[in-house]
Design an enzyme around this catalytic site. Structure first.
Site, PDB file in Angstrom:
ATOM      1  N   HIS A  18      14.045  38.898  78.800  1.00 45.41           N
ATOM      2  CA  HIS A  18      12.935  37.966  78.960  1.00 45.41           C
ATOM      3  C   HIS A  18      13.063  37.259  80.308  1.00 45.41           C
ATOM      4  CE1 HIS A  18      15.471  34.535  77.999  1.00 45.41           C
ATOM      5  NE2 HIS A  18      15.851  35.127  76.893  1.00 45.41           N
ATOM      6  N   HIS A  21      16.383  35.805  81.702  1.00 43.48           N
ATOM      7  CA  HIS A  21      17.355  36.724  82.311  1.00 43.48           C
ATOM      8  C   HIS A  21      16.914  37.099  83.722  1.00 43.48           C
ATOM      9  CE1 HIS A  21      17.418  37.672  77.867  1.00 43.48           C
ATOM     10  NE2 HIS A  21      18.617  37.170  78.078  1.00 43.48           N
ATOM     11  N   CYS A 126      28.658  29.728  64.529  1.00 41.35           N
ATOM     12  CA  CYS A 126      27.248  30.098  64.741  1.00 41.35           C
ATOM     13  C   CYS A 126      27.210  31.484  65.362  1.00 41.35           C
ATOM     14  CB  CYS A 126      26.530  29.098  65.651  1.00 41.35           C
ATOM     15  SG  CYS A 126      24.845  29.660  66.060  1.00 41.35           S
ATOM     16  N   CYS A 129      25.389  31.574  68.768  1.00 36.38           N
ATOM     17  CA  CYS A 129      26.193  31.145  69.926  1.00 36.38           C
ATOM     18  C   CYS A 129      27.420  32.027  70.104  1.00 36.38           C
ATOM     19  CB  CYS A 129      26.670  29.714  69.752  1.00 36.38           C
ATOM     20  SG  CYS A 129      25.370  28.471  69.732  1.00 36.38           S
ATOM     21  N   CYS A 143      22.957  24.503  63.930  1.00 40.17           N
ATOM     22  CA  CYS A 143      23.153  24.628  65.373  1.00 40.17           C
ATOM     23  C   CYS A 143      21.836  24.250  66.046  1.00 40.17           C
ATOM     24  CB  CYS A 143      23.537  26.062  65.738  1.00 40.17           C
ATOM     25  SG  CYS A 143      23.395  26.402  67.510  1.00 40.17           S
ATOM     26  N   HIS A 146      20.101  27.132  67.944  1.00 42.69           N
ATOM     27  CA  HIS A 146      19.532  28.256  67.196  1.00 42.69           C
ATOM     28  C   HIS A 146      18.810  27.864  65.916  1.00 42.69           C
ATOM     29  CE1 HIS A 146      22.461  30.234  69.859  1.00 42.69           C
ATOM     30  NE2 HIS A 146      21.484  31.117  69.932  1.00 42.69           N
ATOM     31  N   LYS A 294      12.661  25.981  76.026  1.00 38.27           N
ATOM     32  CA  LYS A 294      13.503  26.994  76.614  1.00 38.27           C
ATOM     33  C   LYS A 294      12.930  28.373  76.272  1.00 38.27           C
ATOM     34  CE  LYS A 294      17.999  29.052  76.105  1.00 38.27           C
ATOM     35  NZ  LYS A 294      19.141  29.165  75.218  1.00 38.27           N
ATOM     36  N   LYS A 297      14.432  34.310  73.260  1.00 38.00           N
ATOM     37  CA  LYS A 297      14.012  35.207  72.186  1.00 38.00           C
ATOM     38  C   LYS A 297      14.232  34.549  70.828  1.00 38.00           C
ATOM     39  CE  LYS A 297      12.773  39.398  70.736  1.00 38.00           C
ATOM     40  NZ  LYS A 297      11.569  40.093  71.155  1.00 38.00           N
TER      41      LYS A 297
HETATM   42 ZN   LIG Z   1      24.004  28.584  67.839  1.00 36.38          ZN
END
Ligand SMILES: [Zn+2]
Length: 507
Positions: A18, A21, A126, A129, A143, A146, A294, A297
């Site tokens: 995406h 990157h 997580c 992460c 988290c 996420h 942010k 994905k």
């Molecule tokens: Zn996470």
């Protein structure tokens, strides 16, 4: 010769590329192209991280082996640098046999040097992460990054004695430009000052990963494997050559702020433990935010950079990434902003400047420009500090500020056209000399700007130099006044950036 080795993080292959990157890869490419123009011996590495636990999960969901899944998705990732015109020297995959062997040797060094011990680890993990979380880091038990609950993991792992590197790490942060920007260095320093916990470098009960050489029932923790890519790649990127001596530690790591701890704390400590020099520099950038979120994905807010390139071309997307948000900070960007910069800055400021200038040379001077530099030229004055200013900013990773500095000269050239009004001079035979000087200054100024811009917009720079019948000479010394010789045959250049329809509102 000075060396300049730049890296992007290696990207997780649990999804497709995406814009986030593309953002890091574009910045790295701008830096390395610029350093090449200055004659540095350079190396540019990017690639993919395939050994994450979530790769195995996604693969299983699709009924594939992790390697089959990684092989399929690596195609899209290999395509990313090519499509954004990044000039990487190598593309690493952590499933490369050479990388795996190197990581095993590296971890063995940590073990042999007494920096590894076995213990039971229990904690909240997580998978997003790929990291353990403390209760304090969770928001409503989830988290924050996420928006998911971590899992309780309990297993016998091999631990790296990170805690014993506290003093050495703090000494490293004394280097004023070790971690940039300075506020990120402070973030890393306070983390280290807060006391370091040893971290697990192995995972039990997994098969997808690099086996721990002294305990082949375990595989390397994904970060203990991934970070080592920056070294391993140098051992096999060019068959038959070992580039470690040549480019280590002359490395400049680019990374987004979410992986600061791994790069600025774990990695230098691991290197010291294995007997390597720590990296020369780390630059931590913020996020390119679309609609203030942010681009990620995992949050489902994805802009495929390849789609944008289909519409605008690689150069406008590179230009927008460098310019939309001050590199290093977080900032809001929008697709409307991309379109606006395409039209106003690339199309008008630069494209029209070239079209007008070449049209005037063709019309008033039959396509000929005679070498006619003048001592008191406004363009000479505008160009005099440009090369040094841009170089200084790019040495400090100020990708956005350096581009703004070049754009100041683009705007000065446009003001110069208006102020000197060559179309008026052309009406008066007595002003023939003055017209020659003005046209020379415009051609020479645009040429110098094109060379300065070529790290950002390499294809455009080439087209500008061709339109001006200039040699494709990109050495940084060319960012100076009076380098244009006598030229013939210049024709009115077609638009560099043809008009496009505005983007449709996001679906
Ligand atoms: Zn996470």
């Amino acid at each position: 010769m000075e060396r300049y080795y730049v890296t992007t993080p290696i990207y997780y292959v649990n999804s497709t590329p995406h814009i986030g990157h593309a953002y890091t890869t574009i910045a790295a490419d701008i830096l390395v192209r610029h350093q090449r123009q200055r004659g540095r011996d350079t190396f540019f590495l990017t690639g993919v991280d395939e050994h994450a636990a979530k790769v195995a999960r996604v693969a299983a969901e699709q009924g594939l082996s992790p390697q089959e899944y990684a092989d399929r998705i690596a195609v899209a990732w290999r395509e990313l640098p090519r499509r954004i015109n990044a000039s990487n020297d190598f593309f690493i995959r952590t499933s490369d046999e050479e990388h795996k062997r190197f990581v095993q040797g590296f971890l063995q060094k940590l073990y042999d040097n007494g920096h590894v011990y076995q213990d039971v680890y229990a904690g909240l993990y997580c998978v997003g992460c790929e990291a353990f979380k403390t209760e304090g880091e969770l928001v409503d038990g989830k988290c924050a990054e996420h928006d998911r609950e971590p899992e309780w993991i309990e297993e016998r792992n091999w631990f790296f004695r990170l805690s014993s590197f506290q003093e050495q790490l703090l000494a490293l942060y004394e280097r004023p430009d070790f971690v940039l920007p300075a506020f990120r260095a402070n973030e890393a320093r306070s983390f280290v000052e807060g006391g370091l916990q040893d971290f697990s470098i192995s995972r039990a009960g997994q098969t997808w990963g690099i086996p721990i050489p002294w305990d082949t029932d375990s595989v390397a923790y994904v970060w203990a494997d991934a970070l080592v890519n920056y070294l391993s790649a140098l051992t096999y990127a060019r068959p038959g050559e070992n580039l470690v001596e040549r480019f280590w530690p002359a490395v400049h790591h680019l990374l987004a702020k979410d992986i600061l701890r791994f790069h600025c704390v774990y990695w230098p400590a691991m290197l010291l433990a294995a007997g390597y020099e720590p990296p020369r520099q780390l630059f931590v950038h913020g996020y390119l935010l679309l609609d203030d979120r942010k681009i990620s994905k995992s949050l489902g807010n994805v802009v495929d950079p390849l789609d944008l390139i289909e519409i605008y071309g690689a150069d406008p997307v590179r230009f927008w990434c460098a310019r939309a948000v001050s590199f290093g900070q977080d900032g809001a960007a929008s697709l409307e902003g991309l379109h606006e910069r395409y039209e106003r800055e690339l199309g008008n400021d630069l494209g029209n400047l070239l079209s007008r200038t070449t049209a005037m040379v063709a019309r008033y001077r039959n396509g000929t420009v005679r070498k006619a530099p003048t001592r008191d030229s406004d363009i000479a004055a505008a160009l005099a500090p440009l090369g040094a200013d841009v170089a200084a900013r790019l040495d400090a990773f100020d990708v956005t500020g350096a581009l703004e500095r070049i754009w100041e000269v683009v705007r000065a050239l446009n003001r110069y056209v208006e102020a000197t009004a060559p179309w008026q001079l052309a009406k008066d035979e007595a002003q023939a000399d003055a017209l020659d000087h003005v046209l020379y200054d415009l051609v020479d100024g645009i040429r110098a700007v094109a060379v300065a811009l070529s790290a950002y917009v390499p294809e455009t720079a080439e087209r500008v130099l061709e339109a001006l019948h200039q040699p494709l000479e990109l050495a940084w010394a060319e960012v100076a006044y009076g380098r244009t010789g006598d030229v013939e045959g210049i024709e009115a250049a077609p638009p560099l950036f043809p008009r496009l329809d505005a983007p449709a509102p996001a679906a």
